[in-house]
Enzyme design. Structure first.
Site, PDB file in Angstrom:
ATOM      1  N   LYS A   1      93.575  21.200 132.383  1.00 55.64           N
ATOM      2  CA  LYS A   1      92.644  21.608 133.442  1.00 55.64           C
ATOM      3  C   LYS A   1      92.827  23.084 133.785  1.00 55.64           C
ATOM      4  CE  LYS A   1      93.875  20.936 137.852  1.00 55.64           C
ATOM      5  NZ  LYS A   1      93.840  21.974 138.887  1.00 55.64           N
ATOM      6  N   ASN A   2      94.079  23.484 134.001  1.00 58.25           N
ATOM      7  CA  ASN A   2      94.315  24.837 134.492  1.00 58.25           C
ATOM      8  C   ASN A   2      94.075  25.908 133.439  1.00 58.25           C
ATOM      9  OD1 ASN A   2      94.741  23.842 136.980  1.00 58.25           O
ATOM     10  ND2 ASN A   2      96.969  24.009 136.955  1.00 58.25           N
TER      11      ASN A   2
ATOM     12  N   CYS B   1      94.449  25.434 151.604  1.00 60.24           N
ATOM     13  CA  CYS B   1      94.368  24.112 151.010  1.00 60.24           C
ATOM     14  C   CYS B   1      95.617  23.348 151.373  1.00 60.24           C
ATOM     15  CB  CYS B   1      94.180  24.193 149.504  1.00 60.24           C
ATOM     16  SG  CYS B   1      95.628  24.790 148.690  1.00 60.24           S
TER      17      CYS B   1
ATOM     18  N   ARG C   1      97.573  30.167 150.477  1.00 59.51           N
ATOM     19  CA  ARG C   1      97.154  30.710 149.183  1.00 59.51           C
ATOM     20  C   ARG C   1      96.232  31.932 149.299  1.00 59.51           C
ATOM     21  NH1 ARG C   1      95.785  25.567 145.463  1.00 59.51           N
ATOM     22  NH2 ARG C   1      96.166  26.923 143.725  1.00 59.51           N
TER      23      ARG C   1
ATOM     24  N   ASP D   1     103.953  22.148 139.897  1.00 60.62           N
ATOM     25  CA  ASP D   1     103.000  21.049 139.701  1.00 60.62           C
ATOM     26  C   ASP D   1     103.663  19.750 139.240  1.00 60.62           C
ATOM     27  OD1 ASP D   1     100.981  22.711 140.462  1.00 60.62           O
ATOM     28  OD2 ASP D   1     100.310  23.181 138.432  1.00 60.62           O
TER      29      ASP D   1
ATOM     30  N   ARG E   1      90.603  15.034 140.324  1.00 66.97           N
ATOM     31  CA  ARG E   1      90.358  16.457 140.044  1.00 66.97           C
ATOM     32  C   ARG E   1      91.147  16.908 138.815  1.00 66.97           C
ATOM     33  NH1 ARG E   1      91.956  20.185 144.455  1.00 66.97           N
ATOM     34  NH2 ARG E   1      91.398  21.508 142.716  1.00 66.97           N
TER      35      ARG E   1
HETATM   36  N1  EPU Z   1      99.711  34.291 146.071  1.00 67.70           N
HETATM   37  C1  EPU Z   1      99.607  35.335 146.942  1.00 67.70           C
HETATM   38  N2  EPU Z   1      98.597  36.236 146.777  1.00 67.70           N
HETATM   39  C2  EPU Z   1      97.686  36.118 145.781  1.00 67.70           C
HETATM   40  C3  EPU Z   1      97.785  35.041 144.874  1.00 67.70           C
HETATM   41  C4  EPU Z   1      98.818  34.128 145.045  1.00 67.70           C
HETATM   42  O1  EPU Z   1     100.414  35.463 147.865  1.00 67.70           O
HETATM   43  O2  EPU Z   1      96.779  36.967 145.680  1.00 67.70           O
HETATM   44  C5  EPU Z   1     100.778  33.296 146.269  1.00 67.70           C
HETATM   45  C6  EPU Z   1     100.196  31.900 146.569  1.00 67.70           C
HETATM   46  O3  EPU Z   1      99.907  31.757 147.942  1.00 67.70           O
HETATM   47  C7  EPU Z   1     101.300  30.985 146.109  1.00 67.70           C
HETATM   48  C8  EPU Z   1     101.892  31.746 144.930  1.00 67.70           C
HETATM   49  O4  EPU Z   1     101.459  33.093 145.045  1.00 67.70           O
HETATM   50  O5  EPU Z   1     102.270  30.835 147.108  1.00 67.70           O
HETATM   51  C9  EPU Z   1     101.473  31.204 143.581  1.00 67.70           C
HETATM   52  O6  EPU Z   1     100.093  31.247 143.430  1.00 67.70           O
HETATM   53  P1  EPU Z   1      99.369  31.467 142.042  1.00 67.70           P
HETATM   54  O7  EPU Z   1      98.332  32.508 142.220  1.00 67.70           O
HETATM   55  O8  EPU Z   1     100.392  31.649 140.967  1.00 67.70           O
HETATM   56  O9  EPU Z   1      98.689  30.055 141.822  1.00 67.70           O
HETATM   57  P2  EPU Z   1      97.159  29.746 141.555  1.00 67.70           P
HETATM   58  O10 EPU Z   1      96.644  30.611 140.477  1.00 67.70           O
HETATM   59  O11 EPU Z   1      96.438  29.690 142.842  1.00 67.70           O
HETATM   60  C10 EPU Z   1      97.692  28.010 139.681  1.00 67.70           C
HETATM   61  C11 EPU Z   1      97.354  26.570 139.415  1.00 67.70           C
HETATM   62  C12 EPU Z   1      98.137  25.690 140.371  1.00 67.70           C
HETATM   63  C13 EPU Z   1      99.621  25.948 140.140  1.00 67.70           C
HETATM   64  C14 EPU Z   1      99.933  27.440 140.346  1.00 67.70           C
HETATM   65  C15 EPU Z   1     101.368  27.807 140.077  1.00 67.70           C
HETATM   66  C16 EPU Z   1      95.090  26.646 138.648  1.00 67.70           C
HETATM   67  C17 EPU Z   1      93.669  26.323 138.884  1.00 67.70           C
HETATM   68  N3  EPU Z   1      95.929  26.360 139.617  1.00 67.70           N
HETATM   69  O12 EPU Z   1      97.296  28.262 141.019  1.00 67.70           O
HETATM   70  O13 EPU Z   1      97.841  24.342 139.999  1.00 67.70           O
HETATM   71  O14 EPU Z   1     100.368  25.190 141.056  1.00 67.70           O
HETATM   72  O15 EPU Z   1      99.096  28.229 139.479  1.00 67.70           O
HETATM   73  O16 EPU Z   1     101.730  27.442 138.790  1.00 67.70           O
HETATM   74  O17 EPU Z   1      95.452  27.139 137.599  1.00 67.70           O
HETATM   75  C18 EPU Z   1      97.497  22.058 140.323  1.00 67.70           C
HETATM   76  O18 EPU Z   1      97.057  22.012 139.160  1.00 67.70           O
HETATM   77  O19 EPU Z   1      97.791  21.017 140.984  1.00 67.70           O
HETATM   78  C19 EPU Z   1      97.721  23.370 140.949  1.00 67.70           C
HETATM   79  C20 EPU Z   1      97.827  23.535 142.260  1.00 67.70           C
END
Ligand code: EPU
Length: 420
Positions: free
Chosen positions: A22-23, A118, A123, A307, A399
């Site tokens: 998915k990701n 969320c 986030r 995850d 999802r």
């Molecule tokens: N963060 C910031 N600022 C930003 C972006 C992120 O502070 O601009 C913080 C977030 O608040 C969080 C941390 O950095 O505390 C990690 O966030 P990241 O951006 O790495 O995660 P994401 O891209 O929002 C993806 C996956 C998540 C997975 C995380 C970490 C997707 C769609 N989602 O989220 O997947 O947990 O990376 O590996 O790719 C799931 O599949 O259940 C899921 C939540």
């Protein structure tokens, strides 16, 4: 609303084939916006989030043909690409914010509804926006929307991420594909999904080097072509079923998995006492009678994945001794603790850690999925709990797991989906 009724099941035994991640697939779909010709994405799992991304691409003017049986999506470029991603769709799924980079690259302007918080934390998206600004975009926020635009086109820059955010790395990488000159992303995320996206972009004619390391270099090109790409297997679903094998003292062989992608999970399962055999593309996990407590800390890849934290917590809840799980990626990813405790576990939260005192067994009751992975964890808990566990709010699970009950039932689990 549907729910899952999970009965205590014996050891889960058999083979299971993992589908596309998915990701990864959501980002590949967003990246298709960049192409001047049709793109074909293979190994697309049938998930709610994929349906939301289709709606979004269509709202932007692209045409999407989804052959569910063949697990294939063809994305056809828009005659007129709209640069505005509406609230109704963005609020359904945070990952839809990933269209911002491609829209900015292709249209020089993107207006995307601000994603909300969320269940796993606030986030923020500050790192994405700093990246766009470094590339020369003017970013403004107002009326719940973020607008990024550039009159003259994006220009390559050096960007240091304060945290190796997966989403920010992907959004910036996509925005930079057609920027003038070189972009260097430092402290980039190294997740396998980043490498998959970079490979797809390169197949489209982009010049992205270093994905999978902490320094990614993107040399801008004038245009991107169509491409055909196979999505990598879902390492988190694989991890979930690996935990299921250990938890139910079963014997599961997981096929179509890149075993190096789940190394931290394999390592921790071995510490717990499970028996593991693996090759490049399969993993066999066998449970043992007495599981041992272990400590673990979630970290960006190649650390232990956040995850898989909830699923592992269920395993440790019934292991002998005291375990500590420390969550460092998301600030609020312990909402499942209260639900697992309702089933008889003994878990206390202390700051960013959960202290888990192993108990002899769990009892079935009514619980609710507080997020996607928490939901999967509760289904696993139900497999070993006395009686019946009723898992509510399973739209979260849908999802990210294409019919979790079908997979687990094929391994011997007793699960019924009830549509209320
Ligand atoms: N963060 C910031 N600022 C930003 C972006 C992120 O502070 O601009 C913080 C977030 O608040 C969080 C941390 O950095 O505390 C990690 O966030 P990241 O951006 O790495 O995660 P994401 O891209 O929002 C993806 C996956 C998540 C997975 C995380 C970490 C997707 C769609 N989602 O989220 O997947 O947990 O990376 O590996 O790719 C799931 O599949 O259940 C899921 C939540």
């Amino acid at each position: 609303m549907s729910k899952l009724l999970v009965e205590k099941s014996g050891p889960l035994v058999g083979r299971i084939r993992i589908k596309g991640a998915k990701n990864s697939v959501l980002k590949l779909m967003a990246a298709s916006i960049l192409a001047d010709d049709p793109c074909t994405i293979e190994s697309v799992p049938e998930l709610l989030d994929v349906e939301v991304m289709i709606q979004l691409l269509e709202a932007l003017g692209l045409k999407v043909d989804y052959n569910r049986e063949a697990e294939m999506i063809k994305v056809i470029p828009a005659e007129t690409l709209t640069c505005e991603a509406p609230y109704e769709i963005i609020q359904k799924m945070r990952a839809s914010f990933l269209v911002m980079g491609p829209l900015l690259a292709k249209k020089k302007i993107a207006k995307v509804s601000m994603p909300g918080g969320c269940d796993i934390g606030a986030r923020p998206i500050d790192l994405h926006l700093k990246g766009f600004q470094a590339l020369g975009a003017e970013v403004t926020l107002g009326h719940g929307y973020i607008e990024a635009k550039t009159e003259t086109g994006l220009v390559g820059a050096e960007i240091y991420l304060d945290f190796p955010s997966v989403g920010a790395t992907e959004n910036i990488m996509m925005a930079a594909t057609m920027a003038k000159g070189q972009t260097v992303i430092q402290n980039a995320a190294k997740e396998p999904e980043i490498v998959d996206l970079a490979n797809f972009l390169n197949e489209m004619g982009a010049n992205v080097r270093g994905a999978g390391t902490d320094t990614i270099r993107v040399n801008g090109v004038d245009k991107l072509n169509g491409a055909r790409h196979q999505t990598i297997p879902d390492r988190i679903i694989a991890a979930t079923y690996m935990v299921a094998a250990a938890l139910t003292k079963g014997d599961i062989t997981i096929e179509n998995v890149v075993s190096s992608h789940v190394k931290p999970v394999t390592a921790k399962l071995k510490e717990v006492g499970a028996i593991i055999e693996d090759g490049d593309d399969f993993i066999r996990v066998r449970g043992v009678d007495a599981l041992k407590a272990v400590d673990l800390t979630t970290l960006p890849y190649p650390g232990f994945p956040t995850d898989a934290q909830a699923q592992f917590m269920v395993l440790l809840a019934v292991s002998e001794g005291t375990s500590v799980i420390t969550e460092t990626v998301f600030e609020n990813r312990f909402r499942h603790v209260a639900e697992i405790n309702r089933m008889g576990a003994n878990i206390k939260i202390e700051g960013h850690s959960a202290v888990i005192q192993g108990v002899k067994g769990l009892q079935g009751t009514q619980v609710k999925a507080t997020d996607l992975r928490a939901g999967a964890a509760l289904v696993l808990a139900g497999l070993v709990a006395e009686g019946v566990t009723e898992v509510d709010e399973i739209y979260h699970i849908d999802r990210g797991y294409p019919q979790i009950e079908r997979d687990l039932m094929a391994l011997g689990a007793k699960i019924t989906r009830v549509d209320k």
